[in-house]
Write a protein that holds these residues in place. Structure first.
Motif, PDB file in Angstrom:
ATOM      1  N   HIS A   1      -4.900  -6.847  -0.622  1.00 39.42           N
ATOM      2  CA  HIS A   1      -5.229  -6.411  -1.807  1.00 39.42           C
ATOM      3  C   HIS A   1      -6.089  -5.163  -2.034  1.00 39.42           C
ATOM      4  O   HIS A   1      -6.010  -4.421  -3.037  1.00 39.42           O
ATOM      5  CB  HIS A   1      -6.063  -7.416  -2.491  1.00 39.42           C
ATOM      6  N   VAL A   2      -6.993  -4.785  -1.238  1.00 42.93           N
ATOM      7  CA  VAL A   2      -7.936  -3.604  -1.213  1.00 42.93           C
ATOM      8  C   VAL A   2      -6.957  -2.487  -0.675  1.00 42.93           C
ATOM      9  O   VAL A   2      -7.146  -1.297  -1.532  1.00 42.93           O
ATOM     10  CB  VAL A   2      -8.989  -3.843  -0.009  1.00 42.93           C
ATOM     11  N   ALA A   3      -6.300  -2.441   0.432  1.00 42.01           N
ATOM     12  CA  ALA A   3      -5.062  -1.301   0.433  1.00 42.01           C
ATOM     13  C   ALA A   3      -4.309  -1.173  -0.756  1.00 42.01           C
ATOM     14  O   ALA A   3      -4.034   0.170  -0.974  1.00 42.01           O
ATOM     15  CB  ALA A   3      -4.446  -1.702   1.727  1.00 42.01           C
ATOM     16  N   GLU A   4      -3.772  -2.012  -1.519  1.00 41.90           N
ATOM     17  CA  GLU A   4      -3.028  -1.918  -2.639  1.00 41.90           C
ATOM     18  C   GLU A   4      -3.504  -1.022  -3.804  1.00 41.90           C
ATOM     19  O   GLU A   4      -3.052  -0.368  -4.022  1.00 41.90           O
ATOM     20  CB  GLU A   4      -2.647  -3.378  -3.103  1.00 41.90           C
ATOM     21  N   LYS A   5      -4.997  -1.783  -4.171  1.00 40.97           N
ATOM     22  CA  LYS A   5      -5.716  -1.009  -5.102  1.00 40.97           C
ATOM     23  C   LYS A   5      -5.917   0.527  -4.604  1.00 40.97           C
ATOM     24  O   LYS A   5      -5.876   1.310  -5.642  1.00 40.97           O
ATOM     25  CB  LYS A   5      -6.925  -1.688  -5.478  1.00 40.97           C
ATOM     26  N   ALA A   6      -6.256   0.715  -3.203  1.00 38.38           N
ATOM     27  CA  ALA A   6      -6.404   2.027  -2.967  1.00 38.38           C
ATOM     28  C   ALA A   6      -5.269   2.921  -3.124  1.00 38.38           C
ATOM     29  O   ALA A   6      -5.270   4.068  -3.455  1.00 38.38           O
ATOM     30  CB  ALA A   6      -7.097   2.045  -1.510  1.00 38.38           C
ATOM     31  N   SER A   7      -4.140   2.425  -3.037  1.00 35.12           N
ATOM     32  CA  SER A   7      -2.597   3.114  -3.105  1.00 35.12           C
ATOM     33  C   SER A   7      -2.631   3.333  -4.426  1.00 35.12           C
ATOM     34  O   SER A   7      -1.785   4.462  -4.609  1.00 35.12           O
ATOM     35  CB  SER A   7      -1.914   2.387  -2.490  1.00 35.12           C
ATOM     36  N   TYR A   8      -3.193   2.373  -5.407  1.00 36.66           N
ATOM     37  CA  TYR A   8      -2.862   2.789  -6.674  1.00 36.66           C
ATOM     38  C   TYR A   8      -3.520   4.107  -7.100  1.00 36.66           C
ATOM     39  O   TYR A   8      -2.922   5.088  -7.681  1.00 36.66           O
ATOM     40  CB  TYR A   8      -3.419   1.716  -7.611  1.00 36.66           C
ATOM     41  N   SER A   9      -4.820   4.325  -6.610  1.00 37.72           N
ATOM     42  CA  SER A   9      -5.315   5.561  -6.955  1.00 37.72           C
ATOM     43  C   SER A   9      -4.847   6.836  -6.203  1.00 37.72           C
ATOM     44  O   SER A   9      -4.814   7.889  -6.826  1.00 37.72           O
ATOM     45  CB  SER A   9      -6.777   5.491  -6.129  1.00 37.72           C
ATOM     46  N   ALA A  10      -4.304   6.739  -4.716  1.00 37.31           N
ATOM     47  CA  ALA A  10      -3.738   7.963  -4.249  1.00 37.31           C
ATOM     48  C   ALA A  10      -2.643   8.030  -4.934  1.00 37.31           C
ATOM     49  O   ALA A  10      -2.201   9.286  -5.350  1.00 37.31           O
ATOM     50  CB  ALA A  10      -3.429   7.507  -2.842  1.00 37.31           C
ATOM     51  N   SER A  11      -1.693   7.317  -5.498  1.00 39.17           N
ATOM     52  CA  SER A  11      -0.444   7.559  -6.192  1.00 39.17           C
ATOM     53  C   SER A  11      -0.637   8.167  -7.488  1.00 39.17           C
ATOM     54  O   SER A  11       0.140   8.918  -8.125  1.00 39.17           O
ATOM     55  CB  SER A  11       0.575   6.152  -6.380  1.00 39.17           C
ATOM     56  N   GLY A  12      -1.923   7.532  -8.307  1.00 36.79           N
ATOM     57  CA  GLY A  12      -2.091   7.916  -9.549  1.00 36.79           C
ATOM     58  C   GLY A  12      -2.465   9.636  -9.325  1.00 36.79           C
ATOM     59  O   GLY A  12      -2.175  10.377 -10.148  1.00 36.79           O
ATOM     60  N   ILE A  13      -3.203   9.995  -8.387  1.00 34.38           N
ATOM     61  CA  ILE A  13      -3.555  11.326  -7.956  1.00 34.38           C
ATOM     62  C   ILE A  13      -2.215  12.282  -7.977  1.00 34.38           C
ATOM     63  O   ILE A  13      -1.923  13.301  -8.828  1.00 34.38           O
ATOM     64  CB  ILE A  13      -4.312  11.556  -7.064  1.00 34.38           C
ATOM     65  N   ILE A  14      -1.336  11.612  -7.330  1.00 34.19           N
ATOM     66  CA  ILE A  14       0.112  12.335  -7.094  1.00 34.19           C
ATOM     67  C   ILE A  14       0.668  12.411  -8.185  1.00 34.19           C
ATOM     68  O   ILE A  14       1.501  13.490  -8.555  1.00 34.19           O
ATOM     69  CB  ILE A  14       0.651  11.665  -5.923  1.00 34.19           C
TER      70      ILE A  14
ATOM     71  N   SER B   1       0.740  -1.173  -0.021  1.00 37.19           N
ATOM     72  CA  SER B   1       0.042  -0.079  -0.001  1.00 37.19           C
ATOM     73  C   SER B   1       0.882   1.282  -0.058  1.00 37.19           C
ATOM     74  O   SER B   1       0.493   2.444   0.221  1.00 37.19           O
ATOM     75  CB  SER B   1      -0.883  -0.182   1.346  1.00 37.19           C
ATOM     76  N   SER B   2       2.185   1.217  -0.193  1.00 32.46           N
ATOM     77  CA  SER B   2       3.160   2.237  -0.528  1.00 32.46           C
ATOM     78  C   SER B   2       2.513   3.390  -1.374  1.00 32.46           C
ATOM     79  O   SER B   2       2.093   3.006  -2.539  1.00 32.46           O
ATOM     80  CB  SER B   2       4.449   1.817  -0.878  1.00 32.46           C
ATOM     81  N   ILE B   3       2.699   4.781  -1.149  1.00 28.77           N
ATOM     82  CA  ILE B   3       2.310   5.954  -2.034  1.00 28.77           C
ATOM     83  C   ILE B   3       3.524   6.631  -2.460  1.00 28.77           C
ATOM     84  O   ILE B   3       4.336   6.805  -1.841  1.00 28.77           O
ATOM     85  CB  ILE B   3       1.303   6.561  -0.986  1.00 28.77           C
ATOM     86  N   PHE B   4       3.178   6.933  -3.536  1.00 30.49           N
ATOM     87  CA  PHE B   4       4.213   7.693  -4.354  1.00 30.49           C
ATOM     88  C   PHE B   4       4.528   9.220  -3.368  1.00 30.49           C
ATOM     89  O   PHE B   4       3.541   9.740  -3.149  1.00 30.49           O
ATOM     90  CB  PHE B   4       3.725   8.078  -5.628  1.00 30.49           C
ATOM     91  N   ASP B   5       5.862   9.583  -3.532  1.00 29.16           N
ATOM     92  CA  ASP B   5       6.140  10.713  -2.881  1.00 29.16           C
ATOM     93  C   ASP B   5       6.750  11.774  -3.665  1.00 29.16           C
ATOM     94  O   ASP B   5       7.995  11.333  -4.372  1.00 29.16           O
ATOM     95  CB  ASP B   5       7.009  10.508  -1.561  1.00 29.16           C
ATOM     96  N   SER B   6       6.137  12.651  -3.999  1.00 31.76           N
ATOM     97  CA  SER B   6       6.660  13.424  -5.324  1.00 31.76           C
ATOM     98  C   SER B   6       7.814  14.413  -4.876  1.00 31.76           C
ATOM     99  O   SER B   6       8.555  14.759  -5.710  1.00 31.76           O
ATOM    100  CB  SER B   6       5.449  14.530  -5.700  1.00 31.76           C
ATOM    101  N   SER B   7       8.136  14.396  -3.653  1.00 33.14           N
ATOM    102  CA  SER B   7       9.375  15.194  -3.100  1.00 33.14           C
ATOM    103  C   SER B   7      10.588  14.243  -3.231  1.00 33.14           C
ATOM    104  O   SER B   7      11.787  15.123  -3.755  1.00 33.14           O
ATOM    105  CB  SER B   7       9.149  15.692  -1.633  1.00 33.14           C
TER     106      SER B   7
END
Length: 427
Positions: A356-369, A317-323
Motif C-alpha cells: 500500500h505504501v508502494a502504491e501511494k508512492a506510485s500515485y505521486s510519481a504517476s501524477g508528476i508524469i 505500484s505501476s507507473i504511468f508511461d507517457s510514451s
C-alpha cells in the motif's frame, strides 16, 4: 444563510472540437491562475519521507497536491472523535495524513464518509472541518462527501433533502473567515431524482464549484455516460451560470483489476484528464474486501503466495508511461529525469508486505508524469491546432483505447481563438 463567496472565476474557455469533452479553461482560484485541465499529485505521510522529498523537488507553479481518505470503519470514526476530544495535534494530523511540511504545500484534502458525519461525530465534525480548512493550503477547499449507495456497506442511501441540509451546514462552518474556493461534492451513482434535486439546490445557491466522487470506479463508457448526463442537466439548471461551473474529478481508479502478471495496464485516471474534468485528483482504488480463501493465489495461477504477492506489488505500484499511455510495472521502466528515476528506484525497494505504501508512492510519481503530459497536450492544441494526431500515436489508443477514444472524439478541426500570443508559456 448568507451568500457563499466562491473566490473562483472562469476567465476564458477554449473548446477542443476534435475531443469536445476536452475543454481548456483559464480559471482564477484565489490569486492563482490555471489553464485547466490540471492533474493533482498525491502527497501524504503514508509515503516515505525520502520519496516525499523527491516529489517536492519536482513541483512546479502549476502543481497542486492532494490527499484523499474514505472513512467507513467504526474504528476510524472512533479515532476521529478521540483525537478531537483530546485536542491532540498529532492525532488530528495523522487522521488528515499530513505534517507541518506537507501542510505548508499547495495541498487539498478530499474526505468521503460512509454515513452522515454529524450522526457519527456530532459536534466534533465541525472541529474536523476546521482541521481540513487549516491544512487545505491549495486555495481549494472540499466539503466532505457522503457516499451514496443502495447496497454497499461503505455508503448510505439517502434522498436530496438531508444531503443538501448537510452541505449547507458544512459550508456555514467552512466559509467563516474564509478566502479559499469551496467545492461541493456530487456522487457518480445518484438516481435521477436525487441527482436532479441536488443539482437544482446547487444551482439555486450558486455552488458552481463541484467535485465528483467516482469512488474508485474506472473511467469507462458507463462513467462517461453519467458525466455527460451530469453536464447536460447542470447546463439546463444553472442557466447562464453554467459557464462558471468548475469540475474536479476525484477518486478515479488508477488501473483496472487485472491479473497481476499483466505489465501493461490501461490508465482510467489519465483518461479523466482528457474528458470533462477541469481538475483531476489523485487515484483511489476503492474500498477493498478480504477473502477467507487461504489458497486464492492458486486460483490465479501462482505456485506460491509469495509469487502472487510479488506480482501484485508490481501491479499496484505501476507507473504511468507517457510514451505509450499505459501503466507499466516499475521494474520495466526507466526515466531520463534523475529525480524521477530515484523515486522509481525507491519504490522497488519497498517490501511486498507494504505494497500500500508502494502504491501511494506510485500515485505521486504517476501524477508528476501525467501533469507534464497534460501540459504537453495543451501545448499541442495551442501550437498545432489539433490533438488527435498526437494522442492517436500512443500505443494505448492504437489498441484497447480505440473504442474509448471514439466515444470522445468528433471528426472536426479544432477552432481556437488565440487571445494571448503565448497562451501556455507559463506552464
Amino acid at each position: 444563510m448568507s451568500k457563499l463567496e466562491l473566490h473562483t472565476s472562469v476567465e476564458e474557455t477554449l473548446v477542443c472540437d476534435e475531443i469536445p469533452s476536452l475543454i481548456l479553461k483559464k480559471v482564477n482560484i484565489g490569486n492563482n491562475y490555471y489553464w485547466t485541465p490540471i492533474r493533482s499529485i498525491y502527497l501524504s505521510t503514508e509515503i516515505p519521507r525520502d520519496i516525499r522529498n523527491r516529489i517536492l523537488e519536482l513541483k512546479t507553479k502549476q502543481t497542486i497536491f492532494e490527499v484523499n481518505r474514505v472513512i467507513y470503519r467504526d474504528q476510524q470514526y472512533k479515532s476521529i472523535n478521540n483525537a478531537i476530544i483530546e485536542n491532540d495535534d498529532e492525532k488530528i494530523k495523522n487522521i488528515l495524513r499530513v505534517n507541518e511540511i506537507i501542510g505548508s504545500e499547495r495541498l487539498s484534502i478530499v474526505f468521503s464518509f460512509s454515513d452522515f458525519p454529524e450522526r457519527r461525530l456530532g459536534r466534533n465534525f465541525e472541529e474536523l472541518l476546521d482541521g481540513i480548512h487549516a491544512f487545505s493550503n491549495s486555495e481549494i477547499l472540499f466539503v466532505p462527501h457522503v457516499r451514496y449507495s443502495k447496497s454497499a456497506k461503505t455508503a448510505v442511501e439517502y434522498n436530496a433533502k438531508p444531503f443538501c441540509k448537510y452541505i449547507d451546514s458544512a459550508i456555514d462552518v467552512l466559509k467563516e473567515k474564509n478566502t479559499k474556493s469551496i467545492f461541493v461534492p456530487f456522487d457518480i451513482d445518484y438516481p435521477q431524482n436525487t441527482r436532479d434535486d441536488i443539482l437544482m439546490h446547487y444551482a439555486k445557491n450558486g455552488y458552481t464549484n463541484i467535485w465528483v466522487d467516482l469512488k474508485g470506479k474506472s473511467f469507462n463508457k458507463n462513467v462517461i455516460r453519467k458525466i455527460r448526463t451530469f453536464w447536460r442537466v447542470a447546463n439546463k439548471l444553472f442557466g447562464e451560470n453554467a459557464k462558471d461551473i468548475i469540475i474536479y474529478l476525484a477518486n478515479i481508479r488508477k488501473i483496472p483489476r487485472k491479473t497481476p502478471g499483466d505489465f501493461k495496464l490501461s490508465p482510467p485516471d489519465f483518461l479523466g484528464s482528457l474528458t470533462y474534468g477541469d481538475f483531476v485528483g489523485a487515484p483511489f482504488k476503492g474500498v477493498m474486501g478480504y477473502t477467507d480463501d487461504q489458497n486464492f493465489w492458486l486460483r490465479k495461477g501462482y505456485p506460491t503466495k509469495e509469487d502472487y504477492e510479488r506480482d501484485l506489488l508490481k501491479r499496484e505500484s505501476s507507473i504511468f508511461d507517457s510514451s505509450s499511455y499505459y501503466y507499466i510495472h516499475p521494474d520495466r521502466l526507466s526515466f531520463d529525469n534523475r529525480k524521477l528515476e530515484r523515486i522509481r528506484e525507491a519504490i522497488l525497494t519497498i517490501a511486498p508486505s507494504r505494497k500500500h505504501v508502494a502504491e501511494k508512492a506510485s500515485y505521486s510519481a504517476s501524477g508528476i508524469i501525467t501533469l507534464s503530459e497534460i501540459n504537453q497536450i495543451k501545448k499541442e492544441i495551442e501550437q498545432e491546432g489539433r490533438i488527435l494526431d498526437y494522442v492517436e500515436s500512443k500505443e494505448f489508443f492504437k489498441n484497447e483505447g480505440v473504442s474509448l477514444l471514439e466515444e470522445l472524439r468528433k471528426p472536426a478541426k479544432i477552432k481556437i481563438e488565440r487571445k494571448e500570443k503565448d497562451l501556455f508559456d507559463f506552464i
